[in-house]
Design a protein around this motif. Structure first.
Motif, PDB file in Angstrom:
ATOM      1  N   PHE A 220     -75.837 -47.570  25.459  1.00 47.93           N
ATOM      2  CA  PHE A 220     -74.497 -47.372  24.910  1.00 47.93           C
ATOM      3  C   PHE A 220     -74.107 -48.591  24.088  1.00 47.93           C
ATOM      4  O   PHE A 220     -74.252 -49.733  24.524  1.00 47.93           O
ATOM      5  CB  PHE A 220     -73.489 -47.164  26.035  1.00 47.93           C
ATOM      6  CG  PHE A 220     -72.091 -46.954  25.539  1.00 47.93           C
ATOM      7  CD1 PHE A 220     -71.699 -45.724  25.043  1.00 47.93           C
ATOM      8  CD2 PHE A 220     -71.172 -47.995  25.557  1.00 47.93           C
ATOM      9  CE1 PHE A 220     -70.417 -45.524  24.581  1.00 47.93           C
ATOM     10  CE2 PHE A 220     -69.885 -47.802  25.098  1.00 47.93           C
ATOM     11  CZ  PHE A 220     -69.502 -46.560  24.612  1.00 47.93           C
TER      12      PHE A 220
ATOM     13  N   HIS B 273     -64.184 -37.678  17.847  1.00 44.35           N
ATOM     14  CA  HIS B 273     -64.543 -39.089  17.983  1.00 44.35           C
ATOM     15  C   HIS B 273     -64.630 -39.793  16.629  1.00 44.35           C
ATOM     16  O   HIS B 273     -64.339 -40.980  16.514  1.00 44.35           O
ATOM     17  CB  HIS B 273     -65.888 -39.234  18.708  1.00 44.35           C
ATOM     18  CG  HIS B 273     -65.850 -38.878  20.151  1.00 44.35           C
ATOM     19  ND1 HIS B 273     -66.192 -37.637  20.627  1.00 44.35           N
ATOM     20  CD2 HIS B 273     -65.494 -39.613  21.244  1.00 44.35           C
ATOM     21  CE1 HIS B 273     -66.065 -37.607  21.936  1.00 44.35           C
ATOM     22  NE2 HIS B 273     -65.632 -38.783  22.343  1.00 44.35           N
TER      23      HIS B 273
ATOM     24  N   ARG C 265     -83.547 -35.711  16.015  1.00 50.03           N
ATOM     25  CA  ARG C 265     -82.953 -37.047  15.981  1.00 50.03           C
ATOM     26  C   ARG C 265     -83.421 -37.857  14.773  1.00 50.03           C
ATOM     27  O   ARG C 265     -82.670 -38.686  14.246  1.00 50.03           O
ATOM     28  CB  ARG C 265     -83.284 -37.796  17.278  1.00 50.03           C
ATOM     29  CG  ARG C 265     -82.602 -37.195  18.497  1.00 50.03           C
ATOM     30  CD  ARG C 265     -83.003 -37.940  19.765  1.00 50.03           C
ATOM     31  NE  ARG C 265     -82.539 -39.317  19.766  1.00 50.03           N
ATOM     32  CZ  ARG C 265     -81.349 -39.711  20.198  1.00 50.03           C
ATOM     33  NH1 ARG C 265     -80.496 -38.826  20.668  1.00 50.03           N
ATOM     34  NH2 ARG C 265     -81.003 -40.986  20.171  1.00 50.03           N
TER      35      ARG C 265
ATOM     36  N   TRP D 246     -73.920 -49.288  15.515  1.00 57.69           N
ATOM     37  CA  TRP D 246     -72.895 -48.462  16.160  1.00 57.69           C
ATOM     38  C   TRP D 246     -72.721 -47.136  15.423  1.00 57.69           C
ATOM     39  O   TRP D 246     -72.597 -46.081  16.056  1.00 57.69           O
ATOM     40  CB  TRP D 246     -71.570 -49.222  16.212  1.00 57.69           C
ATOM     41  CG  TRP D 246     -70.464 -48.394  16.769  1.00 57.69           C
ATOM     42  CD1 TRP D 246     -70.267 -48.041  18.079  1.00 57.69           C
ATOM     43  CD2 TRP D 246     -69.413 -47.765  16.031  1.00 57.69           C
ATOM     44  NE1 TRP D 246     -69.151 -47.242  18.203  1.00 57.69           N
ATOM     45  CE2 TRP D 246     -68.610 -47.056  16.965  1.00 57.69           C
ATOM     46  CE3 TRP D 246     -69.059 -47.749  14.686  1.00 57.69           C
ATOM     47  CZ2 TRP D 246     -67.486 -46.331  16.572  1.00 57.69           C
ATOM     48  CZ3 TRP D 246     -67.940 -47.028  14.294  1.00 57.69           C
ATOM     49  CH2 TRP D 246     -67.168 -46.332  15.237  1.00 57.69           C
TER      50      TRP D 246
ATOM     51  N   ASP E 296     -75.486 -44.903  16.332  1.00 58.66           N
ATOM     52  CA  ASP E 296     -75.294 -44.438  17.712  1.00 58.66           C
ATOM     53  C   ASP E 296     -74.254 -43.319  17.768  1.00 58.66           C
ATOM     54  O   ASP E 296     -74.424 -42.338  18.510  1.00 58.66           O
ATOM     55  CB  ASP E 296     -74.862 -45.614  18.595  1.00 58.66           C
ATOM     56  CG  ASP E 296     -74.636 -45.198  20.044  1.00 58.66           C
ATOM     57  OD1 ASP E 296     -75.625 -44.846  20.709  1.00 58.66           O
ATOM     58  OD2 ASP E 296     -73.479 -45.222  20.502  1.00 58.66           O
ATOM     59  N   GLN E 297     -73.188 -43.447  16.976  1.00 58.21           N
ATOM     60  CA  GLN E 297     -72.178 -42.398  16.930  1.00 58.21           C
ATOM     61  C   GLN E 297     -72.762 -41.082  16.426  1.00 58.21           C
ATOM     62  O   GLN E 297     -72.505 -40.010  16.976  1.00 58.21           O
ATOM     63  CB  GLN E 297     -71.013 -42.828  16.023  1.00 58.21           C
ATOM     64  CG  GLN E 297     -70.155 -43.933  16.596  1.00 58.21           C
ATOM     65  CD  GLN E 297     -69.336 -43.478  17.794  1.00 58.21           C
ATOM     66  OE1 GLN E 297     -68.375 -42.721  17.651  1.00 58.21           O
ATOM     67  NE2 GLN E 297     -69.699 -43.926  18.969  1.00 58.21           N
TER      68      GLN E 297
ATOM     69  N   ASP F 107     -75.930 -40.245  16.555  1.00 59.67           N
ATOM     70  CA  ASP F 107     -76.857 -39.761  17.586  1.00 59.67           C
ATOM     71  C   ASP F 107     -76.111 -38.999  18.680  1.00 59.67           C
ATOM     72  O   ASP F 107     -76.592 -37.988  19.190  1.00 59.67           O
ATOM     73  CB  ASP F 107     -77.618 -40.935  18.213  1.00 59.67           C
ATOM     74  CG  ASP F 107     -78.665 -41.525  17.282  1.00 59.67           C
ATOM     75  OD1 ASP F 107     -78.991 -40.869  16.277  1.00 59.67           O
ATOM     76  OD2 ASP F 107     -79.145 -42.634  17.559  1.00 59.67           O
ATOM     77  N   ARG F 108     -74.931 -39.504  19.035  1.00 57.41           N
ATOM     78  CA  ARG F 108     -74.189 -38.915  20.152  1.00 57.41           C
ATOM     79  C   ARG F 108     -73.449 -37.635  19.775  1.00 57.41           C
ATOM     80  O   ARG F 108     -73.373 -36.693  20.579  1.00 57.41           O
ATOM     81  CB  ARG F 108     -73.176 -39.938  20.692  1.00 57.41           C
ATOM     82  CG  ARG F 108     -73.810 -41.103  21.415  1.00 57.41           C
ATOM     83  CD  ARG F 108     -72.760 -42.104  21.865  1.00 57.41           C
ATOM     84  NE  ARG F 108     -73.388 -43.246  22.506  1.00 57.41           N
ATOM     85  CZ  ARG F 108     -73.751 -43.274  23.795  1.00 57.41           C
ATOM     86  NH1 ARG F 108     -73.487 -42.234  24.559  1.00 57.41           N
ATOM     87  NH2 ARG F 108     -74.338 -44.336  24.299  1.00 57.41           N
ATOM     88  N   TYR F 109     -72.874 -37.607  18.566  1.00 57.46           N
ATOM     89  CA  TYR F 109     -71.924 -36.537  18.265  1.00 57.46           C
ATOM     90  C   TYR F 109     -72.304 -35.637  17.092  1.00 57.46           C
ATOM     91  O   TYR F 109     -71.685 -34.598  16.907  1.00 57.46           O
ATOM     92  CB  TYR F 109     -70.539 -37.151  17.988  1.00 57.46           C
ATOM     93  CG  TYR F 109     -70.059 -38.036  19.106  1.00 57.46           C
ATOM     94  CD1 TYR F 109     -69.891 -37.541  20.397  1.00 57.46           C
ATOM     95  CD2 TYR F 109     -69.783 -39.390  18.897  1.00 57.46           C
ATOM     96  CE1 TYR F 109     -69.464 -38.352  21.437  1.00 57.46           C
ATOM     97  CE2 TYR F 109     -69.342 -40.209  19.925  1.00 57.46           C
ATOM     98  CZ  TYR F 109     -69.185 -39.690  21.189  1.00 57.46           C
ATOM     99  OH  TYR F 109     -68.769 -40.498  22.209  1.00 57.46           O
TER     100      TYR F 109
ATOM    101  N   ALA G 175     -73.426 -32.130  18.251  1.00 56.09           N
ATOM    102  CA  ALA G 175     -72.608 -31.513  19.295  1.00 56.09           C
ATOM    103  C   ALA G 175     -71.982 -30.220  18.787  1.00 56.09           C
ATOM    104  O   ALA G 175     -70.764 -30.063  18.769  1.00 56.09           O
ATOM    105  CB  ALA G 175     -71.536 -32.487  19.765  1.00 56.09           C
TER     106      ALA G 175
END
Length: 303
Positions: A2, A53, A183, A204, A207-208, A210-212, A215
């Protein structure tokens, strides 16, 4: 691993409440930030493949307003619509019903904000609304899609994206869904959009994404939304939006060049443009302080 947001401390100072509304068959989840009794309510519409987000860095910088940020149907934590397609008409109907469903206090000021694909959703919703529908007091469009996608400075990348989504649709369901969430491809998209030279900020941002960025609920929703994103742009709706409008554009945007944004400004009956230097299509991640400053000034002047 994270990666902590560089805007985390600012965001933690903003109170937030969660809610949900049933609209056109979608359970639409939303996040309600700031002072619930503020005179101004800002309704935020995020971009393609994102969720609420993405606009939180801008939310973290704004003061004195209420900010309601939903996940678009079929993305984030909102379920797809069953009574409308996930195109500009469908999302336009959804946005009008979402704002009405909030039952905002009479006499308060309502401002719609759309980022990227959200700028098309907001513009299309306002331009096609019937005469009896309540309208906002002002409009803010961040990184607006101001011309057809294939005319952008990286039109070749748009063509590659069209092929990518065509292939995802042509493959069997499981393989197509996997391709959309690949990914490596998501990282390539993220690297292409980020302009900052700050290594920690770039990490960052990646990473954002990758996460969202993956979705979404299913292949059908994301393909419908993609077709909408490359088939429409704000310029086709601008003349039918009489509300005072702020365009927050980026000087290095690869999707809509800044020259096209200045042309877009002239199509609105009443619009101003703020051009932010040294940033591309990720104003909300890279320069949210500058964006928020422009928004706060605009809200103050249009009060």
């Amino acid at each position: 691993m994270f990666i902590t947001s560089p805007y985390a401390a600012d965001l933690e100072r903003v109170p937030v409440r969660e809610g949900a509304l049933g609209i056109l068959g979608s359970t639409t989840r939303f996040w309600d930030y700031g002072d619930p009794d503020a005179d101004t309510t800002l309704v935020l519409v995020h971009g393609f493949r994102g969720d609420h987000h993405g606009l939180e860095p801008v939310v973290a910088q704004l003061r004195g307003v209420r900010m309601v940020s939903p996940d678009l149907p079929g993305f984030g934590e909102s379920t797809p619509m069953t009574e409308a397609a996930h195109d500009i008409d469908g999302y336009g109907r959804w946005l009008r019903e979402f704002v009405a469903g909030l039952e905002l206090p009479a006499g308060g000021r309502v401002v719609l904000l759309g980022h990227s694909f959200g700028s098309i959703v907001v513009s299309g919703s306002l331009a096609t609304a019937s005469s009896g529908v309540a309208r906002p007091d002002a409009v803010v469009l961040v990184n607006p899609i101001g011309q057809p996608a294939l005319e952008g400075p990286r039109g070749v990348f748009t063509r590659l994206a069209i092929f990518y989504y065509w292939l995802a649709a042509a493959l069997p369901e499981r393989l197509g869904f996997g391709l959309l969430r690949n990914r490596v491809i998501v990282r390539v998209m993220s690297m292409a959009m980020a302009k900052t030279r700050d290594a920690s900020l770039r990490r960052w941002i990646h990473d954002q994404h990758d996460r969202y960025f993956s979705a979404f609920s299913d292949r059908r929703v994301v393909l419908e939304a993609f077709r909408a994103s490359v088939s429409h742009d704000v310029s086709e709706y601008a003349a039918r939006i009489p509300e005072r409008t702020l365009l927050v554009a980026a000087e290095k945007d690869d999707i809509t060049p800044i020259e096209a944004e200045f042309r877009l400004q002239t199509l609105f009956p009443d619009a101003e443009l703020v051009a932010i230097p040294d940033v591309g299509h990720l104003i909300h991640y890279e320069t949210p302080v500058s964006a928020a400053g422009a928004i706060e000034r605009f809200l103050g002047e249009s009060a």
